[in-house]
Design a protein around this motif. Structure first.
Motif, PDB file in Angstrom:
ATOM      1  N   ALA A   1       0.831  -1.207   0.000  1.00 20.63           N
ATOM      2  CA  ALA A   1       0.000   0.000   0.000  1.00 20.63           C
ATOM      3  C   ALA A   1       0.864   1.255   0.000  1.00 20.63           C
ATOM      4  O   ALA A   1       1.821   1.358   0.769  1.00 20.63           O
ATOM      5  N   GLY A   2       0.556   2.193  -0.871  1.00 26.59           N
ATOM      6  CA  GLY A   2       1.270   3.456  -0.939  1.00 26.59           C
ATOM      7  C   GLY A   2       2.523   3.428  -1.774  1.00 26.59           C
ATOM      8  O   GLY A   2       3.133   4.476  -2.015  1.00 26.59           O
ATOM      9  N   GLU A   3       2.904   2.254  -2.265  1.00 29.10           N
ATOM     10  CA  GLU A   3       4.160   2.145  -3.015  1.00 29.10           C
ATOM     11  C   GLU A   3       4.009   2.589  -4.459  1.00 29.10           C
ATOM     12  O   GLU A   3       4.949   3.111  -5.059  1.00 29.10           O
ATOM     13  N   ILE A   4       2.824   2.379  -5.050  1.00 28.64           N
ATOM     14  CA  ILE A   4       2.579   2.767  -6.441  1.00 28.64           C
ATOM     15  C   ILE A   4       1.894   4.126  -6.471  1.00 28.64           C
ATOM     16  O   ILE A   4       0.904   4.352  -5.770  1.00 28.64           O
ATOM     17  N   THR A   5       2.435   5.035  -7.269  1.00 28.04           N
ATOM     18  CA  THR A   5       1.824   6.357  -7.441  1.00 28.04           C
ATOM     19  C   THR A   5       1.243   6.489  -8.843  1.00 28.04           C
ATOM     20  O   THR A   5       1.706   5.845  -9.793  1.00 28.04           O
ATOM     21  N   VAL A   6       0.209   7.315  -8.951  1.00 24.67           N
ATOM     22  CA  VAL A   6      -0.462   7.564 -10.226  1.00 24.67           C
ATOM     23  C   VAL A   6      -0.669   9.068 -10.358  1.00 24.67           C
ATOM     24  O   VAL A   6      -1.133   9.720  -9.418  1.00 24.67           O
ATOM     25  N   ASP A   7      -0.311   9.631 -11.516  1.00 28.74           N
ATOM     26  CA  ASP A   7      -0.542  11.050 -11.796  1.00 28.74           C
ATOM     27  C   ASP A   7      -1.894  11.220 -12.471  1.00 28.74           C
ATOM     28  O   ASP A   7      -2.189  10.534 -13.467  1.00 28.74           O
ATOM     29  N   CYS A   8      -2.707  12.119 -11.941  1.00 30.84           N
ATOM     30  CA  CYS A   8      -4.015  12.415 -12.545  1.00 30.84           C
ATOM     31  C   CYS A   8      -4.033  13.889 -12.927  1.00 30.84           C
ATOM     32  O   CYS A   8      -3.918  14.767 -12.074  1.00 30.84           O
ATOM     33  N   ARG A   9      -4.134  14.153 -14.222  1.00 30.93           N
ATOM     34  CA  ARG A   9      -4.124  15.527 -14.736  1.00 30.93           C
ATOM     35  C   ARG A   9      -5.508  15.891 -15.263  1.00 30.93           C
ATOM     36  O   ARG A   9      -6.113  15.140 -16.027  1.00 30.93           O
ATOM     37  N   PHE A  10      -6.011  17.057 -14.837  1.00 29.13           N
ATOM     38  CA  PHE A  10      -7.244  17.632 -15.361  1.00 29.13           C
ATOM     39  C   PHE A  10      -6.871  18.813 -16.258  1.00 29.13           C
ATOM     40  O   PHE A  10      -6.098  19.680 -15.854  1.00 29.13           O
ATOM     41  N   THR A  11      -7.436  18.857 -17.441  1.00 30.73           N
ATOM     42  CA  THR A  11      -7.256  19.983 -18.352  1.00 30.73           C
ATOM     43  C   THR A  11      -8.639  20.448 -18.773  1.00 30.73           C
ATOM     44  O   THR A  11      -9.439  19.655 -19.283  1.00 30.73           O
ATOM     45  N   TYR A  12      -8.931  21.736 -18.550  1.00 30.79           N
ATOM     46  CA  TYR A  12     -10.305  22.238 -18.691  1.00 30.79           C
ATOM     47  C   TYR A  12     -10.291  23.540 -19.473  1.00 30.79           C
ATOM     48  O   TYR A  12      -9.420  24.396 -19.253  1.00 30.79           O
ATOM     49  N   ASP A  13     -11.255  23.705 -20.397  1.00 31.27           N
ATOM     50  CA  ASP A  13     -11.301  24.941 -21.192  1.00 31.27           C
ATOM     51  C   ASP A  13     -12.611  25.688 -20.964  1.00 31.27           C
ATOM     52  O   ASP A  13     -13.511  25.212 -20.278  1.00 31.27           O
ATOM     53  N   VAL A  14     -12.700  26.886 -21.558  1.00 34.03           N
ATOM     54  CA  VAL A  14     -13.846  27.760 -21.303  1.00 34.03           C
ATOM     55  C   VAL A  14     -15.134  27.203 -21.883  1.00 34.03           C
ATOM     56  O   VAL A  14     -16.223  27.627 -21.505  1.00 34.03           O
ATOM     57  N   SER A  15     -15.045  26.261 -22.802  1.00 29.45           N
ATOM     58  CA  SER A  15     -16.243  25.703 -23.410  1.00 29.45           C
ATOM     59  C   SER A  15     -16.776  24.490 -22.663  1.00 29.45           C
ATOM     60  O   SER A  15     -17.753  23.886 -23.076  1.00 29.45           O
ATOM     61  N   GLY A  16     -16.092  24.101 -21.573  1.00 30.40           N
ATOM     62  CA  GLY A  16     -16.583  22.985 -20.788  1.00 30.40           C
ATOM     63  C   GLY A  16     -15.994  21.645 -21.158  1.00 30.40           C
ATOM     64  O   GLY A  16     -16.535  20.601 -20.783  1.00 30.40           O
ATOM     65  N   LEU A  17     -14.889  21.632 -21.908  1.00 28.01           N
ATOM     66  CA  LEU A  17     -14.233  20.381 -22.265  1.00 28.01           C
ATOM     67  C   LEU A  17     -13.240  20.028 -21.161  1.00 28.01           C
ATOM     68  O   LEU A  17     -12.270  20.741 -20.941  1.00 28.01           O
ATOM     69  N   LEU A  18     -13.480  18.922 -20.467  1.00 22.31           N
ATOM     70  CA  LEU A  18     -12.588  18.445 -19.410  1.00 22.31           C
ATOM     71  C   LEU A  18     -11.912  17.169 -19.890  1.00 22.31           C
ATOM     72  O   LEU A  18     -12.573  16.183 -20.196  1.00 22.31           O
TER      73      LEU A  18
END
Length: 564
Positions: free
Chosen positions: A438-455
């Motif tokens: 537990a805690g040994e594996i890391t995962v990067d989660c990136r959110f990219t959001y624009d003015v038109s509502g595209l996430l």
């Protein structure tokens, strides 16, 4: 032709960019405001606007108003024997506005910019977009209502303005935005609001006073009586905007019922509503890190701001008189017309740029251990905080919580509550991970959001290189080419600030200063380096720019101290 539309709770309006400025387009009655009302006649004909509103007291079972408050919900709107959703009824209003514009301008209307309350959720924005598509419009963009009002206010003089606050109280919603104008850029610093506060609620206050005095049913079962009370309350509220006393009156069962209501009585009864105006204002100022005395203007927008009790409340709140120079009913539509001109790339708007903010925080569901080791599930971890300037890209690192865990599911939410159950679920992404402690594996989660509502959500496991991408699109009607074009624009944002060349150069300079000096100058360089790295971790462009200027100035001072 692209038009701008203010789809309001009480009234709607349409505008376009004309000869050097936004122009309102009149409806078939020659009026700029079209009541947001829809009625179905006995033979199945649909009436929209003034004709529909006039039928409401007589045919309340066949007439709908204030349906904007239901948009994004599944609550049915009954018109006679027919049932509709709020977006379907809204589409009828939009279709009527479209026809008015085509008749007046002699051009086909193909696309529209539609305004929405700043605090509309993802679900409500999607429903608004669907309403536009049902009306035969390509929805170019949804624009926050106070942002549109700021556009109308800022475009009039086109000069730099220190931060000002747009106070937008309409028929059904309340929004606040803090805006700054510099070098042709109209920048929204923060937005907040209350989707259940507007002129309709003040009408209910008047109705409550009248029901008690006239011994009317508190919850009348008869649709006709309910609508007559509502209409009489609205007339009384409007009259109290012009006088200290107004008469509430209606005819029921051949009897005239009336009572006098004073402005003082109205203000006392409406005190809880007036108190609710304060919290969104405070939230917007906190998020923008600006105090009330930093506001150059308090700009009133929305028909409900005509009420003297509201203007008095705003004056008390800011200890100064607000600016009422913008037409309260027209400003949002005019701003939408400016945005339509920007979308059409009109030459006289070439120097104007608009930035907006994310109205709600976006994040994922997480599980966390407390001090005793107990695991708590269903918690919300924001990745893009509310009032982040858009477009934006943020990354957060997560780790496994169970031994030998072989997958992670990222459930994506929108909201501000600590528990995800109180927020709005937008979607999910699942990715496989190597089974480890537990805690040994890391995962990067990136959110990219624009003015038109595209996430766009990118999930990456650094150890394996495994990657998953999910696109959550507010504009469900986008075709593939448009979606790809917008995704390509977002891709340029996906460089962490710490990896950008200018920031790396400044870090290298601070490190060199730390190595080059001893004593107090070395300590100062170390503190500056730690401060700048901490600001980079926030991924906030404005904060990074300010920190870069400060650190550069301080390093100049350190290196500028001469001994020879």
């Amino acid at each position: 032709m692209i038009v701008g539309i203010d789809l309001g709770t009480t009234n709607s309006a349409i505008a376009r960019w004309g000869d050097g400025g936004p122009e309102l387009i009149p409806n078939s009655l020659g009026e700029f405001l079209t009541p947001s009302a829809v009625s179905l006649t006995d033979n199945g004909d649909v009436l929209v606007g003034r004709a529909a509103l006039d039928r409401q007291p007589v045919h309340p079972d066949r007439t709908a108003t204030a349906f904007k408050r239901l948009i994004g919900t599944q609550k049915p709107i009954q018109l006679g024997r027919s049932s509709f959703t709020a977006e379907e009824v809204s589409a009828l209003v939009l279709k009527s506005l479209k026809a008015d514009a085509e008749r007046h301008c002699g051009e086909e209307v193909t696309s529209a910019v539609i305004t929405v309350p700043a605090y509309f959720s993802d679900r409500q924005r999607k429903a608004t977009r669907r309403a536009g598509e049902l009306a035969g419009l390509k929805v170019e963009r949804l624009v926050n209502e106070p942002t549109a009002a700021a556009l109308a206010f800022g475009i009039a003089e086109r000069e730099d303005r220190d931060p000002f606050l747009v106070f937008d109280l309409g028929g059904g919603t309340f929004d606040v935005s803090i805006v700054e104008i510099f070098d042709g850029v109209i920048e929204v610093r923060a937005s907040a609001g209350d989707n259940r506060l507007g002129g309709e609620d003040f009408n209910e206050v008047i109705a409550g006073i009248a029901k008690e005095r006239l011994r009317l049913p508190l919850n009348p079962a008869q649709d006709k009586l309910r609508e007559q009370i509502r209409a009489a309350a609205e007339r009384t509220r409007r009259a109290l905007s012009e006088a200290e006393t107004a008469t509430f009156e209606l005819v029921w069962r051949d009897t005239l019922l009336s009572t006098e209501i004073t402005a003082e009585e109205f203000e006392a009864a409406a005190a809880p509503l007036l108190d609710r105006l304060r919290e969104p204002v405070l939230r917007a100022m906190r998020d923008s890190k600006l105090y009330a005395d930093a506001m150059s203007e308090i700009v009133l927008v929305g028909g409900a701001t005509r009420m003297p009790i509201v203007r008095k409340a705003v004056t008390r709140m800011f200890a100064r008189f607000p600016n009422a120079s913008v037409h309260p009913d027209h400003a949002i539509a005019l701003g939408a017309g400016v945005q339509a001109g920007l979308r059409e790339r009109k030459a006289d708007l070439a120097e104007i740029r608009l930035t907006d903010v994310c109205p709600f925080s976006l994040g994922v569901e997480v599980a966390e251990h407390d001090a005793s080791g107990t695991l708590h599930r269903g918690l919300f971890q924001p990745i893009i905080e509310r009032n982040t300037v858009l477009p934006a890209s943020r990354v957060h690192c997560f780790s496994t919580v169970h031994p030998q865990q072989n997958r992670i599911v990222f459930n994506i939410y929108q909201g501000e509550a600590r528990t995800v159950a109180a927020n709005i679920r937008l979607g999910s992404v699942e990715i496989a991970v190597p089974p480890r402690a537990a805690g040994e594996i890391t995962v990067d989660c990136r959110f990219t959001y624009d003015v038109s509502g595209l996430l766009e959500v990118d999930v990456t496991v650094p150890e394996t290189g495994e990657k998953r991408v999910a696109v959550i699109n507010e504009g469900e009607g986008l075709d593939r080419a448009e979606a790809e074009e917008r995704r390509a624009a977002l891709a340029a944002l996906k460089i962490h600030p710490r990896d950008q060349a200018a920031n790396q150069a400044l870090i290298a300079r601070a490190e060199r200063c730390f190595e080059s000096f001893v004593g107090e100058r070395r300590a100062r360089a170390g503190r500056l380096l730690a401060h700048f790295q901490g600001v980079l971790a926030t991924q906030d462009p404005r904060a990074i720019a300010e920190a870069m200027a400060m650190v550069t100035e301080q390093l100049d001072a350190i290196e500028g101290e001469r001994y020879l």
